[in-house]
Each structure stands twice: as structure tokens, then as C-alpha cells.
Design a protein around this motif. Sequence first.
Motif, PDB file in Angstrom:
ATOM      1  N   ALA A  48       0.858  -1.189   0.000  1.00  0.00           N
ATOM      2  CA  ALA A  48       0.000   0.000   0.000  1.00  0.00           C
ATOM      3  C   ALA A  48       0.888   1.230   0.000  1.00  0.00           C
ATOM      4  O   ALA A  48       2.058   1.167   0.402  1.00  0.00           O
ATOM      5  CB  ALA A  48      -0.902   0.003   1.236  1.00  0.00           C
ATOM      6  N   LYS A  49       0.337   2.344  -0.420  1.00  0.00           N
ATOM      7  CA  LYS A  49       1.059   3.611  -0.370  1.00  0.00           C
ATOM      8  C   LYS A  49       0.725   4.284   0.963  1.00  0.00           C
ATOM      9  O   LYS A  49      -0.430   4.314   1.386  1.00  0.00           O
ATOM     10  CB  LYS A  49       0.642   4.524  -1.521  1.00  0.00           C
ATOM     11  N   ILE A  50       1.776   4.813   1.612  1.00  0.00           N
ATOM     12  CA  ILE A  50       1.598   5.503   2.883  1.00  0.00           C
ATOM     13  C   ILE A  50       2.330   6.839   2.854  1.00  0.00           C
ATOM     14  O   ILE A  50       3.227   7.049   2.043  1.00  0.00           O
ATOM     15  CB  ILE A  50       2.100   4.665   4.086  1.00  0.00           C
ATOM     16  N   VAL A  51       1.924   7.705   3.738  1.00  0.00           N
ATOM     17  CA  VAL A  51       2.652   8.939   4.001  1.00  0.00           C
ATOM     18  C   VAL A  51       2.997   8.898   5.478  1.00  0.00           C
ATOM     19  O   VAL A  51       2.168   8.520   6.306  1.00  0.00           O
ATOM     20  CB  VAL A  51       1.835  10.200   3.611  1.00  0.00           C
ATOM     21  N   LYS A  52       4.269   9.201   5.792  1.00  0.00           N
ATOM     22  CA  LYS A  52       4.667   9.068   7.196  1.00  0.00           C
ATOM     23  C   LYS A  52       5.572  10.208   7.627  1.00  0.00           C
ATOM     24  O   LYS A  52       6.154  10.915   6.800  1.00  0.00           O
ATOM     25  CB  LYS A  52       5.340   7.727   7.455  1.00  0.00           C
ATOM     26  N   THR A  53       5.662  10.347   8.935  1.00  0.00           N
ATOM     27  CA  THR A  53       6.529  11.356   9.545  1.00  0.00           C
ATOM     28  C   THR A  53       6.985  10.847  10.898  1.00  0.00           C
ATOM     29  O   THR A  53       6.438   9.877  11.432  1.00  0.00           O
ATOM     30  CB  THR A  53       5.813  12.719   9.683  1.00  0.00           C
ATOM     31  N   SER A  54       7.977  11.501  11.439  1.00  0.00           N
ATOM     32  CA  SER A  54       8.434  11.177  12.788  1.00  0.00           C
ATOM     33  C   SER A  54       9.024  12.436  13.408  1.00  0.00           C
ATOM     34  O   SER A  54       9.400  13.378  12.705  1.00  0.00           O
ATOM     35  CB  SER A  54       9.476  10.057  12.769  1.00  0.00           C
ATOM     36  N   SER A  55       9.067  12.429  14.711  1.00  0.00           N
ATOM     37  CA  SER A  55       9.710  13.504  15.451  1.00  0.00           C
ATOM     38  C   SER A  55      10.173  12.921  16.777  1.00  0.00           C
ATOM     39  O   SER A  55       9.668  11.892  17.222  1.00  0.00           O
ATOM     40  CB  SER A  55       8.766  14.690  15.667  1.00  0.00           C
ATOM     41  N   GLY A  98       5.438   6.533  20.201  1.00  0.00           N
ATOM     42  CA  GLY A  98       4.740   7.748  19.793  1.00  0.00           C
ATOM     43  C   GLY A  98       5.574   8.694  18.955  1.00  0.00           C
ATOM     44  O   GLY A  98       5.199   9.839  18.753  1.00  0.00           O
ATOM     45  N   LYS A  99       6.688   8.232  18.440  1.00  0.00           N
ATOM     46  CA  LYS A  99       7.566   9.091  17.646  1.00  0.00           C
ATOM     47  C   LYS A  99       7.256   9.056  16.153  1.00  0.00           C
ATOM     48  O   LYS A  99       7.586   9.985  15.430  1.00  0.00           O
ATOM     49  CB  LYS A  99       9.032   8.696  17.861  1.00  0.00           C
ATOM     50  N   GLU A 100       6.661   7.967  15.679  1.00  0.00           N
ATOM     51  CA  GLU A 100       6.362   7.811  14.258  1.00  0.00           C
ATOM     52  C   GLU A 100       4.861   7.677  14.047  1.00  0.00           C
ATOM     53  O   GLU A 100       4.164   7.103  14.870  1.00  0.00           O
ATOM     54  CB  GLU A 100       7.048   6.564  13.701  1.00  0.00           C
ATOM     55  N   MET A 101       4.405   8.195  12.912  1.00  0.00           N
ATOM     56  CA  MET A 101       2.998   8.081  12.550  1.00  0.00           C
ATOM     57  C   MET A 101       2.900   7.972  11.033  1.00  0.00           C
ATOM     58  O   MET A 101       3.698   8.565  10.310  1.00  0.00           O
ATOM     59  CB  MET A 101       2.214   9.300  13.030  1.00  0.00           C
ATOM     60  N   ALA A 102       1.922   7.200  10.561  1.00  0.00           N
ATOM     61  CA  ALA A 102       1.708   7.052   9.118  1.00  0.00           C
ATOM     62  C   ALA A 102       0.224   6.973   8.815  1.00  0.00           C
ATOM     63  O   ALA A 102      -0.550   6.400   9.597  1.00  0.00           O
ATOM     64  CB  ALA A 102       2.419   5.804   8.600  1.00  0.00           C
ATOM     65  N   PHE A 103      -0.151   7.557   7.686  1.00  0.00           N
ATOM     66  CA  PHE A 103      -1.497   7.417   7.130  1.00  0.00           C
ATOM     67  C   PHE A 103      -1.378   6.521   5.909  1.00  0.00           C
ATOM     68  O   PHE A 103      -0.451   6.663   5.110  1.00  0.00           O
ATOM     69  CB  PHE A 103      -2.055   8.759   6.632  1.00  0.00           C
ATOM     70  N   VAL A 104      -2.341   5.624   5.736  1.00  0.00           N
ATOM     71  CA  VAL A 104      -2.441   4.846   4.514  1.00  0.00           C
ATOM     72  C   VAL A 104      -3.195   5.712   3.514  1.00  0.00           C
ATOM     73  O   VAL A 104      -4.218   6.309   3.845  1.00  0.00           O
ATOM     74  CB  VAL A 104      -3.204   3.523   4.763  1.00  0.00           C
TER      75      VAL A 104
END
Length: 184
Positions: free
Chosen positions: A45-52, A88-94
Motif C-alpha cells: 500500500a502507499k503511505i505517508v509518514k513522519t516522525s519527530s 509515539g515518535k512515528e505516525m503514518a497514514f495509509v
Amino acid sequence: MNFTIKTIIVLLIFNLSMFGQNTEIQPYTLIKKIDSIEIRFYPSAKIVKTSSENGDNNFGKLFQYISGKNDKNKKIAMTAPVYMDEKGKEMAFVLPSLYNDIEVPESTRDDVTTHTTKPMYVASLTYGGYSNSEKVKKHKNTLINTLKKSEIATIGKLKILGYDAPFKFYNRRNEVMIEINYNN
């Protein structure tokens, strides 16, 4: 009618209207169940992700991306689940499945990236209510112990999945999930 009853009625109507929304859910195939654990196959699947470092504003950064803050100024529908790591440092939306066959808009931010996931087998345990660290720990232990008893090896790190908007009060769906080494 007093203020409290009016407020409750408005909240119930608002909450019920949210149940009627059609949010695309990431597709998977249920392979089998072991007690309350589901063994699933997820296609890529394609995802968009970020982390902080401390998880600050991860949701906001991803929400801005799907709201049109991308190189094509394209609004993208919200899907479920939202993936988070245990710390809780990384998050992604499908991204919606239509993006599996077309080009994905690139982020205008360096800290928001798009990726294609690999196909994988996972073990998942669903739980309700609002998620918190105690619930995650309890369900993670159940998941890991069930997999150990079944002699199924895990790969990678635990993911926490949230399926519902924060203002949904009833029938909330959360999961703990981990990739597994699974041979049919």
C-alpha cells in the motif's frame, strides 16, 4: 428543555452523523484466528509518514499533507487506520487505494515522506475504547505471548493502529499489530 439535555442531543446527533461517513479501511485478508489474535495478509500500500523526537504535531503534519499541502495541492481522503509506533515518535497514514495505481503527490516538507509498503503477514489484536499506554501494554503482552505459544516468530516492531476520530465515542476500534514470519 434545559441546557444539558440540549447539549447531549446535539452531541449524539453529531456523533451519529460521523458514524455514517464512509472511511476507506486498508484492505487485508484474514488468514486464520488463534484465540483472539488474527493472522492477516496485507498487500502493499502507499503511505505517508513522519516522525519527530517527541511525537509533537505528527498528526498535524500528515493532516496538512492530505489537506493539500503537497506538490500537487491535491486534497486526499482520510483513510483508516492511522499507524503509530509504540513510543509515539512515528505516525503514518495509509493513502486511498486509488493511489496504488497512480502517482502519489510528494510532500512539500522534508519531514513528511511517501512510501510503498511491502506485502506482509501480521498478527493483530483488536481492542475497544480510547487507547492508552496501559491498554497497549496489556494487549501487546497478550499478542506476544499467544504468538510465542504458537511458535510464530515476530519481525520488526509493534505498531498501534487507530481507526476512529477522537470525537467518536462508541464502538471504537484500536489494534496492536506486529509483522510475523508466517508460512501457510
